[in-house]
Enzyme design. Structure first.
Site, PDB file in Angstrom:
ATOM      1  N   ASP A  34       0.797  -1.232  -0.004  1.00 38.31           N
ATOM      2  CA  ASP A  34       0.050  -0.030  -0.032  1.00 38.31           C
ATOM      3  C   ASP A  34       1.056   1.351  -0.187  1.00 38.31           C
ATOM      4  O   ASP A  34       2.043   1.382   0.678  1.00 38.31           O
ATOM      5  CB  ASP A  34      -1.017  -0.162   1.135  1.00 38.31           C
ATOM      6  CG  ASP A  34      -2.129   0.909   1.174  1.00 38.31           C
ATOM      7  OD1 ASP A  34      -3.305   0.486   0.863  1.00 38.31           O
ATOM      8  OD2 ASP A  34      -1.975   2.271   1.049  1.00 38.31           O
ATOM      9  N   ILE A  35       0.592   2.181  -0.918  1.00 39.37           N
ATOM     10  CA  ILE A  35       1.247   3.437  -0.844  1.00 39.37           C
ATOM     11  C   ILE A  35       1.300   4.311   0.101  1.00 39.37           C
ATOM     12  O   ILE A  35       2.185   5.054   0.375  1.00 39.37           O
ATOM     13  CB  ILE A  35       1.078   4.209  -2.573  1.00 39.37           C
ATOM     14  CG1 ILE A  35       2.085   5.140  -2.806  1.00 39.37           C
ATOM     15  CG2 ILE A  35      -0.433   5.017  -2.020  1.00 39.37           C
ATOM     16  CD1 ILE A  35       1.789   5.522  -4.303  1.00 39.37           C
ATOM     17  N   VAL A 100     -11.012   2.757  -3.943  1.00 41.99           N
ATOM     18  CA  VAL A 100     -10.570   2.056  -5.285  1.00 41.99           C
ATOM     19  C   VAL A 100     -11.574   0.941  -5.489  1.00 41.99           C
ATOM     20  O   VAL A 100     -11.602   0.032  -4.728  1.00 41.99           O
ATOM     21  CB  VAL A 100      -9.363   1.420  -5.167  1.00 41.99           C
ATOM     22  CG1 VAL A 100      -8.851   0.883  -6.441  1.00 41.99           C
ATOM     23  CG2 VAL A 100      -8.008   2.754  -4.989  1.00 41.99           C
ATOM     24  N   HIS A 104     -10.341  -5.675  -3.285  1.00 41.77           N
ATOM     25  CA  HIS A 104      -8.908  -5.806  -2.715  1.00 41.77           C
ATOM     26  C   HIS A 104      -9.139  -6.025  -1.352  1.00 41.77           C
ATOM     27  O   HIS A 104      -9.947  -5.526  -0.632  1.00 41.77           O
ATOM     28  CB  HIS A 104      -7.898  -4.598  -3.072  1.00 41.77           C
ATOM     29  CG  HIS A 104      -8.438  -3.550  -2.290  1.00 41.77           C
ATOM     30  ND1 HIS A 104      -9.453  -2.430  -3.348  1.00 41.77           N
ATOM     31  CD2 HIS A 104      -8.405  -2.733  -1.316  1.00 41.77           C
ATOM     32  CE1 HIS A 104      -9.776  -1.345  -2.626  1.00 41.77           C
ATOM     33  NE2 HIS A 104      -9.247  -1.423  -1.366  1.00 41.77           N
TER      34      HIS A 104
HETATM   35  P1  AMP Z   1      -9.751   1.335   0.151  1.00 44.55           P
HETATM   36  O1  AMP Z   1     -10.161   2.226   1.125  1.00 44.55           O
HETATM   37  O2  AMP Z   1     -10.040  -0.075   0.762  1.00 44.55           O
HETATM   38  O3  AMP Z   1     -10.587   1.304  -1.297  1.00 44.55           O
HETATM   39  O4  AMP Z   1      -8.350   1.631  -0.112  1.00 44.55           O
HETATM   40  C1  AMP Z   1      -7.581   1.740  -1.026  1.00 44.55           C
HETATM   41  C2  AMP Z   1      -6.128   1.731  -0.621  1.00 44.55           C
HETATM   42  O5  AMP Z   1      -5.421   1.718  -1.807  1.00 44.55           O
HETATM   43  C3  AMP Z   1      -5.687   2.675   0.232  1.00 44.55           C
HETATM   44  O6  AMP Z   1      -5.190   2.272   1.487  1.00 44.55           O
HETATM   45  C4  AMP Z   1      -4.698   3.595  -0.720  1.00 44.55           C
HETATM   46  O7  AMP Z   1      -3.631   4.064   0.354  1.00 44.55           O
HETATM   47  C5  AMP Z   1      -4.017   2.372  -1.366  1.00 44.55           C
HETATM   48  N1  AMP Z   1      -3.697   2.970  -2.733  1.00 44.55           N
HETATM   49  C6  AMP Z   1      -4.333   4.010  -3.560  1.00 44.55           C
HETATM   50  N2  AMP Z   1      -3.568   4.159  -4.752  1.00 44.55           N
HETATM   51  C7  AMP Z   1      -2.447   3.152  -4.585  1.00 44.55           C
HETATM   52  C8  AMP Z   1      -1.285   2.972  -5.424  1.00 44.55           C
HETATM   53  N3  AMP Z   1      -0.974   3.609  -6.579  1.00 44.55           N
HETATM   54  N4  AMP Z   1      -0.352   1.898  -4.990  1.00 44.55           N
HETATM   55  C9  AMP Z   1      -0.533   1.371  -3.883  1.00 44.55           C
HETATM   56  N5  AMP Z   1      -1.731   1.678  -2.915  1.00 44.55           N
HETATM   57  C10 AMP Z   1      -2.344   2.418  -3.230  1.00 44.55           C
END
Ligand code: AMP
Length: 113
Positions: A34-35, A100, A104
């Site tokens: 996770d970023i 997103v 996931h």
């Molecule tokens: P969610 O709230 O479960 O949809 O979480 C989305 C997660 O994706 C968050 O923890 C973000 O930090 C992570 N995220 C968003 N963009 C990226 C990316 N490009 N690479 C890695 N993690 C990401």
């Protein structure tokens, strides 16, 4: 069920169009850091298919994909060496904090950051 946007960031990562720090890949799943880590270990595991959320995945994915994906999740946790244990989570829908819309699973371990 929300519409699956093929240009969401995780779809782009899966296609190799956006960067990530990959930690695992097999025929069912792909995992990367996770970023914005919320714990010392914070890995995201995504299925290799177009599923918006946990609900979409559970209802629409073929059984072998569902089994393969969840086996990958536990295998990844093992490989991460999280001997003390870990937690997994999946935010479902905007009200559940999902931002997103490619299904996931978060694997977290260690102190929250
Ligand atoms: P969610 O709230 O479960 O949809 O979480 C989305 C997660 O994706 C968050 O923890 C973000 O930090 C992570 N995220 C968003 N963009 C990226 C990316 N490009 N690479 C890695 N993690 C990401």
């Amino acid at each position: 069920m929300p519409f699956y946007d093929r240009n969401n960031i995780f779809a782009r990562i899966l296609r190799g169009e956006a960067p990530c720090t990959k930690v695992y890949e097999d025929e069912f799943a792909f995992a990367f850091n996770d970023i914005y880590p919320k714990a010392r270990i914070h890995v995201l595991v995504i299925p290799k298919g177009e599923y918006v959320s946990l609900v979409d995945f559970s209802q629409s994915a073929p059984p072998e994909m569902i089994a393969g994906f969840w086996r990958a999740v536990t295998k990844i946790a093992e490989r991460l060496g999280v001997a003390d244990g870990y937690r997994i989570g999946s935010n479902v829908g905007p009200g559940g904090g999902q931002v997103v819309f490619h299904f996931h699973v978060h694997i977290l371990s260690g102190p929250r950051t």
